[in-house]
Structures are given as structure tokens and as C-alpha cells.
Scaffold this motif. Structure first.
Motif, PDB file in Angstrom:
ATOM      1  N   THR A   2      -2.009  29.523  -8.779  1.00  0.00           N
ATOM      2  CA  THR A   2      -1.463  30.710  -8.140  1.00  0.00           C
ATOM      3  C   THR A   2      -0.616  31.498  -9.118  1.00  0.00           C
ATOM      4  O   THR A   2      -0.161  30.992 -10.126  1.00  0.00           O
ATOM      5  N   ARG A   3      -0.422  32.766  -8.803  1.00  0.00           N
ATOM      6  CA  ARG A   3       0.432  33.613  -9.632  1.00  0.00           C
ATOM      7  C   ARG A   3       1.492  34.241  -8.743  1.00  0.00           C
ATOM      8  O   ARG A   3       1.221  34.630  -7.599  1.00  0.00           O
ATOM      9  N   SER A   5       3.678  37.340  -8.101  1.00  0.00           N
ATOM     10  CA  SER A   5       3.720  38.743  -8.476  1.00  0.00           C
ATOM     11  C   SER A   5       4.942  39.428  -7.880  1.00  0.00           C
ATOM     12  O   SER A   5       5.409  39.078  -6.808  1.00  0.00           O
ATOM     13  N   ASP A 106       4.609  44.420 -11.647  1.00  0.00           N
ATOM     14  CA  ASP A 106       3.251  44.199 -12.134  1.00  0.00           C
ATOM     15  C   ASP A 106       2.204  44.176 -11.037  1.00  0.00           C
ATOM     16  O   ASP A 106       1.038  43.848 -11.287  1.00  0.00           O
ATOM     17  N   GLU A 131      -2.292  36.452  -4.574  1.00  0.00           N
ATOM     18  CA  GLU A 131      -1.522  35.503  -5.373  1.00  0.00           C
ATOM     19  C   GLU A 131      -2.295  34.213  -5.633  1.00  0.00           C
ATOM     20  O   GLU A 131      -2.048  33.535  -6.635  1.00  0.00           O
ATOM     21  N   GLY A 134      -7.630  34.082  -9.076  1.00  0.00           N
ATOM     22  CA  GLY A 134      -7.541  33.884 -10.520  1.00  0.00           C
ATOM     23  C   GLY A 134      -7.193  35.168 -11.243  1.00  0.00           C
ATOM     24  O   GLY A 134      -7.173  36.263 -10.656  1.00  0.00           O
ATOM     25  N   ASP A 135      -6.948  35.037 -12.534  1.00  0.00           N
ATOM     26  CA  ASP A 135      -6.557  36.196 -13.328  1.00  0.00           C
ATOM     27  C   ASP A 135      -7.660  37.239 -13.439  1.00  0.00           C
ATOM     28  O   ASP A 135      -7.405  38.378 -13.827  1.00  0.00           O
ATOM     29  N   ASN A 136      -8.899  36.844 -13.119  1.00  0.00           N
ATOM     30  CA  ASN A 136     -10.000  37.808 -13.195  1.00  0.00           C
ATOM     31  C   ASN A 136     -10.020  38.765 -12.009  1.00  0.00           C
ATOM     32  O   ASN A 136     -10.780  39.735 -12.007  1.00  0.00           O
ATOM     33  N   TRP A 138      -8.351  41.664 -10.092  1.00  0.00           N
ATOM     34  CA  TRP A 138      -7.387  42.737 -10.343  1.00  0.00           C
ATOM     35  C   TRP A 138      -6.909  43.420  -9.070  1.00  0.00           C
ATOM     36  O   TRP A 138      -5.888  44.103  -9.074  1.00  0.00           O
ATOM     37  N   GLY A 155      -3.140  44.686  -9.235  1.00  0.00           N
ATOM     38  CA  GLY A 155      -2.350  44.117 -10.315  1.00  0.00           C
ATOM     39  C   GLY A 155      -2.277  45.077 -11.488  1.00  0.00           C
ATOM     40  O   GLY A 155      -2.841  46.177 -11.458  1.00  0.00           O
ATOM     41  N   GLU A 157      -3.729  45.125 -14.356  1.00  0.00           N
ATOM     42  CA  GLU A 157      -4.997  45.517 -14.969  1.00  0.00           C
ATOM     43  C   GLU A 157      -5.644  46.681 -14.210  1.00  0.00           C
ATOM     44  O   GLU A 157      -6.159  47.621 -14.819  1.00  0.00           O
ATOM     45  N   HIS A 181     -14.001  42.509 -10.546  1.00  0.00           N
ATOM     46  CA  HIS A 181     -12.583  42.159 -10.498  1.00  0.00           C
ATOM     47  C   HIS A 181     -11.949  42.451  -9.134  1.00  0.00           C
ATOM     48  O   HIS A 181     -10.723  42.350  -8.992  1.00  0.00           O
TER      49      HIS A 181
END
Length: 210
Positions: A2-3, A5, A106, A131, A134-136, A138, A155, A157, A181
Motif C-alpha cells: 500500500t501507499r 498519499s 502528491d 492507496e 500498485g505504483d503503476n 496513476w 496521483g 504521475e 494506468h
């Protein structure tokens, strides 16, 4: 993985509401029935719906700045003016996203002021999905009955992709260019797919909500 943000909320309210005949930001929410008076507007309800899930909320205004500013400030949001709203809605999106990045955030939740405010559960579902992605991924976009809508979450990107193109672009076109994305999230909330442009559409909301 998880991220975490740091979300901002962005509400686009710089349009001239020509088809409605009055500023859509000031339409009573929910639509008032014969024996009911609404205490909120589309704008105030949108701000309030974002505040619980975002660190700050910015409203992009145009020529209506003087009219909307008291509502914006009284509900704890901030404003930024689009210096040339005639360029179109995408130019207001760019103005709002630059403000988000200038504040060091962000990620952003984006909606239009002519979209009925969705439920807190819907916003939380979209945020949780973003959240957990994955990072892919956006952007996270709600989907109801096969229709995509608002609010959508972006996000850094995706924000940068929006900011790299001309102000006269169309957000949907940029999203399609980065389709791999984008994550579409099914929600049980028909309001995500509604936008209100005419008095008839606004009047029809009362029947939908009753």
C-alpha cells in the motif's frame, strides 16, 4: 504493497453555467421539495464531502469569484482563480492541480461542481482502492452501471500528464492515452455518473433522490 498519499480536494467551479441559467455552484442541495428548504448548495456540499478525506480543499473559480468566495471560506476551503476560464474546463483542472503541487501534495480528488456530491462511503472506497493499488496505477475512477464519473483520484504521475498538454485539451482523451494506468472501481452510487447542466436535469434529481 500500500501507499500512503497526502490528498487534496479539487472542485472545478469556474464555468458560466450558461445552460442552467444560474450558477450551478449555488443550486440548493439536496433539491428542495415543496415543503423543504435546502440549507446547502452544490458547492458547500462538495466541499464538506471532501474535507473528511483530504488535507485541504481548493475550489477553482472564474468570473464568479466574488459570489463563491464567502461560501468557500466559510466551509474551510481555499480558492484559486482561473485567469482565462473561457479556455474551457480542462484549463481549470490544470489551475487546480498546479495549486495541489504547489502545496506539496502528491494526490488529489477531483470533481465538478455540477456533479451531485457522492456519499462518504464512495469517497472512502475510491481512496482505499487508490492507496492499495500498485505504483503503476496513476488514477482511480468510479464506475456505476458501466458509466465512469466523479470524483476521480489522481496521483502525481497523472497530474503531471495533465499538466504537460495544452490548456484546451480534454481530460478524457489524456486518460485514454494512459489507459493502462487507470483503475476503474465499481461503486453502488448512481450519483457518480450524473452531471447537471439544465433546469430539467436538476428538477429530475428530486425524483431520483426521493
Amino acid at each position: 504493497m500500500t501507499r500512503a498519499s497526502s490528498f487534496a480536494g479539487v472542485i472545478l467551479a469556474a464555468g458560466d453555467s450558461s445552460r442552467m441559467g444560474r450558477d450551478k455552484a449555488l443550486l440548493p442541495w439536496p433539491p428542495a421539495g415543496a415543503e423543504q428548504i435546502s440549507s446547502e448548495t452544490f458547492l458547500s456540499a462538495a466541499i464538506r464531502s471532501f474535507l473528511f478525506a483530504a488535507e485541504f480543499v481548493v475550489v477553482v473559480v472564474g468570473k464568479n469569484e466574488a459570489t463563491l468566495a464567502p461560501i468557500i471560506y466559510s466551509y474551510g476551503a481555499s480558492l484559486v482563480a482561473n485567469p482565462a476560464p473561457a479556455r474551457g474546463q480542462f484549463s481549470s483542472l490544470q489551475v487546480g492541480l498546479r495549486e495541489v503541487l504547489n502545496h506539496g501534495r502528491d494526490a488529489a480528488m477531483v470533481t465538478l461542481v455540477d456533479r451531485p456530491p457522492v456519499s462518504a462511503a464512495t469517497i472512502q472506497t475510491l481512496r482505499d482502492a487508490f492507496e492499495a493499488a500498485g505504483d503503476n496505477i496513476w488514477a482511480t475512477v468510479p464506475e456505476f452501471s458501466g458509466k465512469h464519473g466523479h470524483p476521480y483520484l489522481v496521483g502525481r504521475e497523472m497530474m503531471e500528464a495533465f499538466l504537460r498538454v495544452p490548456a484546451t485539451s480534454i481530460a478524457r482523451d489524456i486518460e485514454h492515452q494512459h489507459q493502462e494506468h487507470i483503475q476503474y472501481v465499481r461503486v453502488d452510487d448512481p450519483l457518480v455518473a450524473l452531471n447537471i447542466n439544465t433546469p430539467e436535469e436538476y428538477a429530475g434529481l428530486l425524483a431520483r433522490l426521493s
